[in-house]
Design a protein around this motif. Structure first.
Motif, mmCIF file in Angstrom:
data_model
loop_
_atom_site.group_PDB
_atom_site.id
_atom_site.type_symbol
_atom_site.label_atom_id
_atom_site.label_comp_id
_atom_site.label_asym_id
_atom_site.label_seq_id
_atom_site.Cartn_x
_atom_site.Cartn_y
_atom_site.Cartn_z
ATOM 1 N N GLY A 70 0.809 -1.205 0.000
ATOM 2 C CA GLY A 70 0.000 0.000 0.000
ATOM 3 C C GLY A 70 0.843 1.256 0.000
ATOM 4 O O GLY A 70 2.071 1.205 0.122
ATOM 5 N N ALA A 71 0.154 2.381 -0.135
ATOM 6 C CA ALA A 71 0.834 3.680 -0.121
ATOM 7 C C ALA A 71 -0.116 4.735 0.415
ATOM 8 O O ALA A 71 -1.304 4.761 0.074
ATOM 9 N N PHE A 72 0.419 5.622 1.222
ATOM 10 C CA PHE A 72 -0.321 6.652 1.955
ATOM 11 C C PHE A 72 -0.394 7.930 1.122
ATOM 12 O O PHE A 72 0.634 8.443 0.671
ATOM 13 N N PRO A 107 -3.844 -7.405 -4.163
ATOM 14 C CA PRO A 107 -3.388 -6.110 -4.692
ATOM 15 C C PRO A 107 -3.142 -5.105 -3.570
ATOM 16 O O PRO A 107 -3.809 -5.167 -2.523
ATOM 17 N N PRO A 108 -2.220 -4.190 -3.759
ATOM 18 C CA PRO A 108 -1.980 -3.159 -2.733
ATOM 19 C C PRO A 108 -3.159 -2.198 -2.646
ATOM 20 O O PRO A 108 -3.967 -2.081 -3.570
ATOM 21 N N PHE A 109 -3.242 -1.496 -1.529
ATOM 22 C CA PHE A 109 -4.277 -0.493 -1.325
ATOM 23 C C PHE A 109 -3.721 0.914 -1.519
ATOM 24 O O PHE A 109 -2.580 1.200 -1.140
ATOM 25 N N LEU A 110 -4.553 1.782 -2.089
ATOM 26 C CA LEU A 110 -4.307 3.211 -2.004
ATOM 27 C C LEU A 110 -4.839 3.625 -0.629
ATOM 28 O O LEU A 110 -6.037 3.470 -0.342
ATOM 29 N N ILE A 111 -3.961 4.107 0.230
ATOM 30 C CA ILE A 111 -4.335 4.466 1.604
ATOM 31 C C ILE A 111 -4.562 5.972 1.658
ATOM 32 O O ILE A 111 -3.617 6.764 1.661
#
Length: 309
Positions: A70-72, A107-111
């Motif tokens: 994910g990414a903040f 899948p990664p999250f958009l944080i």
């Protein structure tokens, strides 16, 4: 699928707030130490901390058998003028996440988060917010529509889902504010990043039972989990002395796992009982004078192993 454990660049001093950053540690050293201490996933950190070219970033992750989870992205969602620029920023990050996603993994999250630490009143009173310091009904509508606008843009272009990170020193800090945002947003479009340390500090208390209560209250919307501890004595001192958010963080309100009030040994079985199959991301805000990030990361990983994670 078992619950897996990741860590984040903030645990190596790469914090998103100016003035709180720790000693300069390059991303390669951070990733090497993260993997060496037993973590198998990472979040992206601030844009530019890790490579932003997909092929290079994918190579760095694959070399270490790491997954990007994910990414903040902070956006001042109460301001309608910030929505479109915020969507542009979120899409820039989401494209990179999508390009380095492991096709055999979640899948990664958009944080997504508020622009925490930018409103003086909220920063000054973090950990002791009162209702009159919150958003008006009209502002809540603006905030929620902005969050949905960004989440929809990210999903439509990249297929990635967006989870909102409640956070002290932002407009979504208290349990009541979290509930209000979730009430106003589409549960298929926007999930919740449940952060144990921010939740406890945001309740205005030091009783870890509040965290378990929050997990039960918001469980159906929780898509991603951050493990952060909260030191009761530091938290109480910050409230009593009227310290602002940044001072409290600098003083160590978010301590190593097992050193504070968050009942991780009870949270772990609860997550399993709820069939949570996502990531747990450790966040230990390591600041100058707090010691070696690698040693702290190892202690945190050892602690999680001791409670079955």
């Amino acid at each position: 699928m078992m619950i897996r454990v990741a860590n984040a660049p903030c645990s190596w001093g790469a914090l998103e707030f100016e003035g709180l950053a720790g000693e300069s540690i390059g991303y390669q050293q951070m990733l090497n130490e993260l993997r060496a201490t037993g973590y198998i996933g990472t979040e992206l950190g601030d844009w530019g901390f890790m490579p932003t070219e997909p092929v290079q970033l994918r190579s760095e992750l694959e070399q270490r058998a790491l997954t990007m989870v994910g990414a903040f992205v902070p956006v001042a969602l109460a301001n309608p003028a910030a929505h479109d620029p915020g969507a542009d920023e979120a899409l820039k990050v989401a494209r990179l996440l999508a390009a380095v996603a492991n096709p055999n993994d979640q899948p990664p999250f958009l944080i997504l988060a508020d622009a925490n630490g930018t409103v003086p009143q909220r920063t000054r009173n973090a950990g002791r917010i009162t209702p009159e310091q919150g958003l008006s009904s009209a502002q809540w509508t603006t905030f929620a529509r902005g969050a949905e606008h960004i989440a929809r843009a990210v999903y439509d272009e990249t297929g990635l889902r967006t989870a909102f990170h409640h956070h002290c020193a932002g407009y979504v800090e208290t349990p009541q504010e979290i509930a209000r945002l979730l009430e106003l947003t589409d549960p298929t479009l926007l999930g919740l990043v449940f952060d144990t340390g921010h939740y406890l500090y945001g309740t205005g208390g030091t009783d870890g039972q509040h965290v378990l209560d929050g997990l039960r209250l918001f469980g159906e919307r929780i898509w991603h989990v951050h493990f952060k501890d909260c030191h009761p004595q530091v938290a109480e001192r910050a409230r009593t002395a009227g310290l602002d958010y940044f001072t409290a963080v600098h003083d160590g309100v978010f301590c190593e796992l097992g050193q504070g009030s968050v009942p991780f040994a009870e949270i772990s079985p609860w997550l399993y009982e709820q069939h949570y199959h996502g990531w747990i991301v450790v966040e230990q805000d390591v600041l100058p004078g707090m010691g070696s990030p690698k040693e702290s990361a190892q202690r945190n990983r050892n602690y999680l192993t001791s409670i079955g994670l």
